[in-house]
Motif scaffolding. Structure first.
Motif, PDB file in Angstrom:
ATOM      1  N   LEU A 121       5.574  -5.432 -21.338  1.00  0.00           N
ATOM      2  CA  LEU A 121       6.453  -5.297 -20.176  1.00  0.00           C
ATOM      3  C   LEU A 121       6.518  -6.553 -19.332  1.00  0.00           C
ATOM      4  CD1 LEU A 121       8.251  -3.371 -18.539  1.00  0.00           C
ATOM      5  CD2 LEU A 121       6.203  -2.624 -17.313  1.00  0.00           C
ATOM      6  N   PHE A 122       5.406  -7.280 -19.216  1.00  0.00           N
ATOM      7  CA  PHE A 122       5.360  -8.409 -18.287  1.00  0.00           C
ATOM      8  C   PHE A 122       5.320  -9.780 -18.963  1.00  0.00           C
ATOM      9  CE2 PHE A 122       3.297  -4.917 -15.849  1.00  0.00           C
ATOM     10  CZ  PHE A 122       4.258  -4.810 -14.860  1.00  0.00           C
ATOM     11  N   LEU A 123       4.946  -9.847 -20.238  1.00  0.00           N
ATOM     12  CA  LEU A 123       4.821 -11.152 -20.877  1.00  0.00           C
ATOM     13  C   LEU A 123       5.718 -11.346 -22.094  1.00  0.00           C
ATOM     14  CD1 LEU A 123       0.951 -11.810 -20.779  1.00  0.00           C
ATOM     15  CD2 LEU A 123       2.722 -12.788 -19.306  1.00  0.00           C
ATOM     16  N   VAL A 124       6.066 -10.276 -22.790  1.00  0.00           N
ATOM     17  CA  VAL A 124       6.826 -10.413 -24.041  1.00  0.00           C
ATOM     18  C   VAL A 124       8.328 -10.214 -23.828  1.00  0.00           C
ATOM     19  CG1 VAL A 124       7.152  -9.483 -26.369  1.00  0.00           C
ATOM     20  CG2 VAL A 124       4.846  -9.740 -25.431  1.00  0.00           C
ATOM     21  N   PHE A 125       8.714  -9.131 -23.153  1.00  0.00           N
ATOM     22  CA  PHE A 125      10.127  -8.844 -22.968  1.00  0.00           C
ATOM     23  C   PHE A 125      10.828  -9.721 -21.925  1.00  0.00           C
ATOM     24  CE2 PHE A 125       9.280  -4.279 -24.559  1.00  0.00           C
ATOM     25  CZ  PHE A 125       9.446  -4.705 -25.859  1.00  0.00           C
ATOM     26  N   PRO A 126      10.186 -10.019 -20.763  1.00  0.00           N
ATOM     27  CA  PRO A 126      10.885 -10.859 -19.773  1.00  0.00           C
ATOM     28  C   PRO A 126      11.346 -12.218 -20.289  1.00  0.00           C
ATOM     29  CG  PRO A 126       9.015  -9.782 -18.757  1.00  0.00           C
ATOM     30  CD  PRO A 126       8.923  -9.489 -20.215  1.00  0.00           C
ATOM     31  N   PRO A 127      10.579 -12.941 -21.123  1.00  0.00           N
ATOM     32  CA  PRO A 127      11.112 -14.203 -21.642  1.00  0.00           C
ATOM     33  C   PRO A 127      12.404 -14.044 -22.432  1.00  0.00           C
ATOM     34  CG  PRO A 127       8.751 -14.123 -21.961  1.00  0.00           C
ATOM     35  CD  PRO A 127       9.156 -12.769 -21.478  1.00  0.00           C
ATOM     36  N   LEU A 128      12.587 -12.886 -23.085  1.00  0.00           N
ATOM     37  CA  LEU A 128      13.847 -12.651 -23.784  1.00  0.00           C
ATOM     38  C   LEU A 128      15.014 -12.596 -22.801  1.00  0.00           C
ATOM     39  CD1 LEU A 128      12.689  -9.883 -26.316  1.00  0.00           C
ATOM     40  CD2 LEU A 128      13.153 -12.298 -26.799  1.00  0.00           C
ATOM     41  N   VAL A 129      14.782 -11.926 -21.656  1.00  0.00           N
ATOM     42  CA  VAL A 129      15.827 -11.835 -20.634  1.00  0.00           C
ATOM     43  C   VAL A 129      16.108 -13.206 -20.035  1.00  0.00           C
ATOM     44  CG1 VAL A 129      16.467 -10.774 -18.429  1.00  0.00           C
ATOM     45  CG2 VAL A 129      15.177  -9.455 -20.140  1.00  0.00           C
ATOM     46  N   PHE A 130      15.059 -13.933 -19.681  1.00  0.00           N
ATOM     47  CA  PHE A 130      15.240 -15.254 -19.092  1.00  0.00           C
ATOM     48  C   PHE A 130      15.889 -16.226 -20.080  1.00  0.00           C
ATOM     49  CE2 PHE A 130      11.297 -13.984 -16.531  1.00  0.00           C
ATOM     50  CZ  PHE A 130      12.081 -13.464 -15.514  1.00  0.00           C
ATOM     51  N   SER A 131      15.532 -16.123 -21.344  1.00  0.00           N
ATOM     52  CA  SER A 131      16.133 -16.992 -22.346  1.00  0.00           C
ATOM     53  C   SER A 131      17.634 -16.731 -22.462  1.00  0.00           C
ATOM     54  CB  SER A 131      15.459 -16.778 -23.707  1.00  0.00           C
ATOM     55  OG  SER A 131      14.086 -17.078 -23.638  1.00  0.00           O
ATOM     56  N   TYR A 132      18.006 -15.457 -22.392  1.00  0.00           N
ATOM     57  CA  TYR A 132      19.431 -15.106 -22.505  1.00  0.00           C
ATOM     58  C   TYR A 132      20.218 -15.543 -21.267  1.00  0.00           C
ATOM     59  CZ  TYR A 132      23.621 -12.203 -22.710  1.00  0.00           C
ATOM     60  OH  TYR A 132      24.925 -11.765 -22.697  1.00  0.00           O
ATOM     61  N   ILE A 133      19.658 -15.302 -20.085  1.00  0.00           N
ATOM     62  CA  ILE A 133      20.386 -15.590 -18.852  1.00  0.00           C
ATOM     63  C   ILE A 133      20.350 -17.080 -18.523  1.00  0.00           C
ATOM     64  CG2 ILE A 133      20.470 -15.165 -16.366  1.00  0.00           C
ATOM     65  CD1 ILE A 133      19.433 -12.379 -16.866  1.00  0.00           C
ATOM     66  N   GLU A 134      19.192 -17.707 -18.654  1.00  0.00           N
ATOM     67  CA  GLU A 134      19.038 -19.096 -18.227  1.00  0.00           C
ATOM     68  C   GLU A 134      19.367 -20.109 -19.317  1.00  0.00           C
ATOM     69  OE1 GLU A 134      18.441 -19.905 -15.211  1.00  0.00           O
ATOM     70  OE2 GLU A 134      17.881 -17.945 -14.386  1.00  0.00           O
ATOM     71  N   GLY A 135      19.456 -19.646 -20.577  1.00  0.00           N
ATOM     72  CA  GLY A 135      19.698 -20.582 -21.664  1.00  0.00           C
ATOM     73  C   GLY A 135      18.457 -21.320 -22.114  1.00  0.00           C
ATOM     74  N   TRP A 136      17.273 -20.787 -21.794  1.00  0.00           N
ATOM     75  CA  TRP A 136      16.026 -21.401 -22.216  1.00  0.00           C
ATOM     76  C   TRP A 136      15.672 -20.942 -23.620  1.00  0.00           C
ATOM     77  CZ3 TRP A 136      13.097 -19.563 -17.219  1.00  0.00           C
ATOM     78  CH2 TRP A 136      13.580 -20.285 -16.122  1.00  0.00           C
ATOM     79  N   SER A 137      14.724 -21.650 -24.235  1.00  0.00           N
ATOM     80  CA  SER A 137      14.131 -21.145 -25.468  1.00  0.00           C
ATOM     81  C   SER A 137      13.120 -20.059 -25.105  1.00  0.00           C
ATOM     82  CB  SER A 137      13.445 -22.278 -26.231  1.00  0.00           C
ATOM     83  OG  SER A 137      12.326 -22.776 -25.492  1.00  0.00           O
ATOM     84  N   TYR A 138      12.697 -19.296 -26.119  1.00  0.00           N
ATOM     85  CA  TYR A 138      11.726 -18.240 -25.828  1.00  0.00           C
ATOM     86  C   TYR A 138      10.412 -18.836 -25.339  1.00  0.00           C
ATOM     87  CZ  TYR A 138       8.774 -14.143 -26.264  1.00  0.00           C
ATOM     88  OH  TYR A 138       7.912 -13.115 -25.991  1.00  0.00           O
ATOM     89  N   GLY A 139      10.034 -19.982 -25.908  1.00  0.00           N
ATOM     90  CA  GLY A 139       8.799 -20.633 -25.472  1.00  0.00           C
ATOM     91  C   GLY A 139       8.867 -21.045 -24.014  1.00  0.00           C
ATOM     92  N   GLU A 140      10.019 -21.572 -23.583  1.00  0.00           N
ATOM     93  CA  GLU A 140      10.174 -21.950 -22.180  1.00  0.00           C
ATOM     94  C   GLU A 140      10.147 -20.727 -21.275  1.00  0.00           C
ATOM     95  OE1 GLU A 140      12.919 -25.986 -22.590  1.00  0.00           O
ATOM     96  OE2 GLU A 140      13.855 -24.001 -22.676  1.00  0.00           O
ATOM     97  N   GLY A 141      10.781 -19.639 -21.732  1.00  0.00           N
ATOM     98  CA  GLY A 141      10.756 -18.410 -20.944  1.00  0.00           C
ATOM     99  C   GLY A 141       9.363 -17.822 -20.830  1.00  0.00           C
ATOM    100  N   PHE A 142       8.592 -17.866 -21.917  1.00  0.00           N
ATOM    101  CA  PHE A 142       7.219 -17.371 -21.884  1.00  0.00           C
ATOM    102  C   PHE A 142       6.355 -18.241 -20.987  1.00  0.00           C
ATOM    103  CE2 PHE A 142       2.877 -17.036 -23.443  1.00  0.00           C
ATOM    104  CZ  PHE A 142       2.712 -15.663 -23.484  1.00  0.00           C
ATOM    105  N   TYR A 143       6.573 -19.544 -21.062  1.00  0.00           N
ATOM    106  CA  TYR A 143       5.841 -20.474 -20.200  1.00  0.00           C
ATOM    107  C   TYR A 143       6.125 -20.179 -18.730  1.00  0.00           C
ATOM    108  CZ  TYR A 143       5.043 -24.974 -17.826  1.00  0.00           C
ATOM    109  OH  TYR A 143       4.673 -25.952 -16.951  1.00  0.00           O
ATOM    110  N   PHE A 144       7.398 -19.996 -18.371  1.00  0.00           N
ATOM    111  CA  PHE A 144       7.760 -19.672 -16.993  1.00  0.00           C
ATOM    112  C   PHE A 144       7.133 -18.351 -16.561  1.00  0.00           C
ATOM    113  CE2 PHE A 144      10.575 -16.915 -14.499  1.00  0.00           C
ATOM    114  CZ  PHE A 144      10.561 -17.587 -13.288  1.00  0.00           C
TER     115      PHE A 144
END
Length: 294
Positions: free
Chosen positions: A182-205
């Motif tokens: 809920l807090f570490l795996v799925f949110p990077p997918l949302v941020f990657s889609y909205i912000e245009g980041w890679s999944y690694g960048e979203g997970f890092y954020f």
């Protein structure tokens, strides 16, 4: 102070922990320097080449004028104004962004990309944090107690002693797995889609944010070329609060396990003093020790 008996000498384990902590910091510094210094030198040289090319293409500008313009851009960025785009872009201090900023203040994340520029705003920020940070800690503490209460209720629901330990272990596993998803795996997918980041960048954020490190190199909702829904940052702030509570519990569990490991390693009872221990009074505290024979 907890003591360690080594060759008939008592040594406090706290200095060992301090030395380990300092060693960990020195190790991190060396690794970060090894990984980042060369890249920084490359980017600096590349920037100087691009600046020279720019001056060659636009001969009407001299180096001093370009440096002044770069300084203006840096000041704009420090004030929270993205130099890209134009004046029609949404401001940084609408309600959604202000709500997000308030969350970063009380949670002590402090990305650094946005800060009050007026004296009144800076003074209010000081007093807002002065009362908001303890309030946030109290809220997270109460939220953690609530989660622990649910685990205790689950243990009491199981009557058989042998099954209680299994259910407790299973509940902790479910808690860690669900929280990770809920807090570490799925949110990077949302941020990657909205912000245009890679999944690694979203997970890092995600991790840098929930751990309250908050470097500010990645911040959601700051791309002037994207259109964000008004509640995007507000929903992210709510996610941050509950993610903080979950990750804080995980960190507390890790700290407890590490402390128990140190106590198990360094604080075993000294067998050579087992007979003499019976002569001590009941109210006199014993110093846990471990004896390593020569």
């Amino acid at each position: 102070m907890p003591l360690l008996t080594l060759h008939n000498q008592q040594i406090g384990w706290t200095p060992l922990l301090v030395l380990g902590y300092l060693f960990y910091l020195l190790l991190g510094a060396m690794v970060f320097q090894l990984l980042e210094e060369q890249a920084e030198t490359h980017f600096r040289d590349q920037f100087q080449l691009e600046k020279l090319k720019f001056l060659q293409n636009y001969t009407c500008l001299d180096r001093k004028a370009l440096e002044q313009f770069v300084q203006v851009l840096m000041e704009a960025w420090e004030k929270g104004v993205n130099p890209e785009g134009n004046s029609t872009n949404p401001g940084n201090w609408d309600f959604s962004n202000s709500f997000f900023f308030a969350g970063t203040v009380v949670t002590t994340i402090g990305y650094g990309n946005l800060s009050p520029s007026t004296v009144a705003g800076q003074i209010f920020c000081v007093f807002y944090a002065l009362f908001g940070v303890p309030l946030n800690l109290a809220f997270l503490n109460q939220l953690g107690k609530s989660l622990n209460a649910h685990l205790i209720t689950l243990e009491r629901w199981v009557q058989k002693p042998g099954r209680a330990q299994v259910v407790q272990t299973l509940a902790v596993a479910i808690f860690l797995t669900a929280g990770t998803l809920l807090f570490l795996v799925f949110p990077p997918l949302v941020f990657s889609y909205i912000e245009g980041w890679s999944y690694g960048e979203g997970f890092y954020f995600t991790f840098i944010t929930l751990s309250t490190i908050g470097f500010g190199d990645y911040v959601i909702g700051t791309n002037p070329n994207k259109h964000y829904i008004p509640v995007y940052r507000s929903l992210t702030a709510i996610w941050i609060v509950f993610g903080l509570a979950w990750l804080a519990l995980v960190f507390n569990v890790g700290a407890d396990l590490m402390e128990k490991f140190l106590q198990l390693k360094w604080h075993q009872p000294d067998l050579s003093l087992a007979q003499g221990a019976t002569t001590k009074s009941e109210d006199e505290p014993e110093q846990p020790r471990i004896h390593i024979p020569s």
